[in-house]
Design an enzyme around this catalytic site. Sequence first.
Site, PDB file in Angstrom:
ATOM      1  N   HIS A 148       0.837  -1.198   0.000  1.00 16.55           N
ATOM      2  CA  HIS A 148       0.000   0.000   0.000  1.00 16.55           C
ATOM      3  C   HIS A 148       0.879   1.258   0.000  1.00 16.55           C
ATOM      4  O   HIS A 148       0.517   2.272  -0.594  1.00 16.55           O
ATOM      5  CB  HIS A 148      -0.902   0.032   1.239  1.00 16.55           C
ATOM      6  CG  HIS A 148      -2.072  -0.895   1.186  1.00 16.55           C
ATOM      7  ND1 HIS A 148      -3.152  -0.682   0.358  1.00 16.55           N
ATOM      8  CD2 HIS A 148      -2.345  -2.035   1.877  1.00 16.55           C
ATOM      9  CE1 HIS A 148      -4.048  -1.651   0.537  1.00 16.55           C
ATOM     10  NE2 HIS A 148      -3.578  -2.488   1.451  1.00 16.55           N
ATOM     11  N   ASP A 155      -7.355  -2.755  -1.290  1.00 21.04           N
ATOM     12  CA  ASP A 155      -8.320  -3.508  -0.484  1.00 21.04           C
ATOM     13  C   ASP A 155      -9.711  -3.170  -1.019  1.00 21.04           C
ATOM     14  O   ASP A 155     -10.039  -1.982  -1.187  1.00 21.04           O
ATOM     15  CB  ASP A 155      -8.256  -3.091   0.987  1.00 21.04           C
ATOM     16  CG  ASP A 155      -6.928  -3.430   1.637  1.00 21.04           C
ATOM     17  OD1 ASP A 155      -6.162  -4.207   1.053  1.00 21.04           O
ATOM     18  OD2 ASP A 155      -6.669  -2.902   2.734  1.00 21.04           O
ATOM     19  N   GLU A 219      -6.064 -12.337   3.875  1.00 24.63           N
ATOM     20  CA  GLU A 219      -7.066 -11.269   3.805  1.00 24.63           C
ATOM     21  C   GLU A 219      -7.831 -11.386   2.494  1.00 24.63           C
ATOM     22  O   GLU A 219      -7.256 -11.155   1.431  1.00 24.63           O
ATOM     23  CB  GLU A 219      -6.399  -9.883   3.901  1.00 24.63           C
ATOM     24  CG  GLU A 219      -5.667  -9.645   5.214  1.00 24.63           C
ATOM     25  CD  GLU A 219      -4.912  -8.318   5.213  1.00 24.63           C
ATOM     26  OE1 GLU A 219      -4.675  -7.757   4.118  1.00 24.63           O
ATOM     27  OE2 GLU A 219      -4.559  -7.841   6.294  1.00 24.63           O
ATOM     28  N   HIS A 222      -7.609  -8.116   0.244  1.00 25.71           N
ATOM     29  CA  HIS A 222      -6.333  -7.505  -0.150  1.00 25.71           C
ATOM     30  C   HIS A 222      -5.743  -8.166  -1.395  1.00 25.71           C
ATOM     31  O   HIS A 222      -5.648  -9.392  -1.469  1.00 25.71           O
ATOM     32  CB  HIS A 222      -5.329  -7.625   1.010  1.00 25.71           C
ATOM     33  CG  HIS A 222      -3.981  -7.048   0.718  1.00 25.71           C
ATOM     34  ND1 HIS A 222      -3.567  -5.840   1.229  1.00 25.71           N
ATOM     35  CD2 HIS A 222      -2.949  -7.508  -0.033  1.00 25.71           C
ATOM     36  CE1 HIS A 222      -2.342  -5.591   0.808  1.00 25.71           C
ATOM     37  NE2 HIS A 222      -1.957  -6.591   0.034  1.00 25.71           N
TER      38      HIS A 222
END
Length: 239
Positions: A148, A155, A219, A222
């Site tokens: 990120h 996300d 996740e 993600h």
Amino acid sequence: MSRKFRFLILFLLLCSIAGVAQKPDKEPIKKLTIPPIEQKMIGQGLVDIQKLDPSIKVELKYSTTDNFVGKDVYGDLSRAYLQPEMAKRLAKANALLRKNHSGYTLLVYDAARPNSVQYALWDALDNLKIPAKNKKMYVADPKIGSNHNFGCAVDLTVVDENGKPLDMGTKYDFFGPLAYPRSEQEMLKKGKLTIQQINNRQILRKAMNQAGFATNTTEWWHFDGMSKAQARAKYGMIK
């Protein structure tokens, strides 16, 4: 008509003309102020993803209190930015999703993130009493950085034609195996996830994978556009 009356009419006519001349044809255009945090991202070559595809929805969770920190850590940031290459891939993923599932579209929860915010997220884990050895499972060490922080990760989820997010089995930023793609079959056998919830995740995953993003194993929301080593070598960190 008396001379005095003619002068009065002439005077009123001149006043009317003067008033029209002073009135601008158009209202002055108000300049949009770009917050400093966005100026910094634009200066580093990142792009607003909605300029490539306005149909992609954005709700930055860290610009709200609806996140694991429980407070707004982004301040003035309300738009999602990515490296141009990543933004193009995201637009492609959204096109694939909309082609295969009419009415569905992507909803972005987080994109490019300043490294200063990475430190805030890292420190917030202490308040949740996450053991130090497990912190990297949920937030990348800010000393190393997250994808990120290079504008190479996103996300997101999928929303239906009414703008309602699909049921993915957990909320965004859920900590634990229930959010792990690698544990989905185990969670299904234990009755903690349903087939529909897994299918919804696969709808998102298929579109993102086909567009060139890699799945994160812990996740469901993600996705990475490249490895962290590649991102660090190609792009500078967003401070």
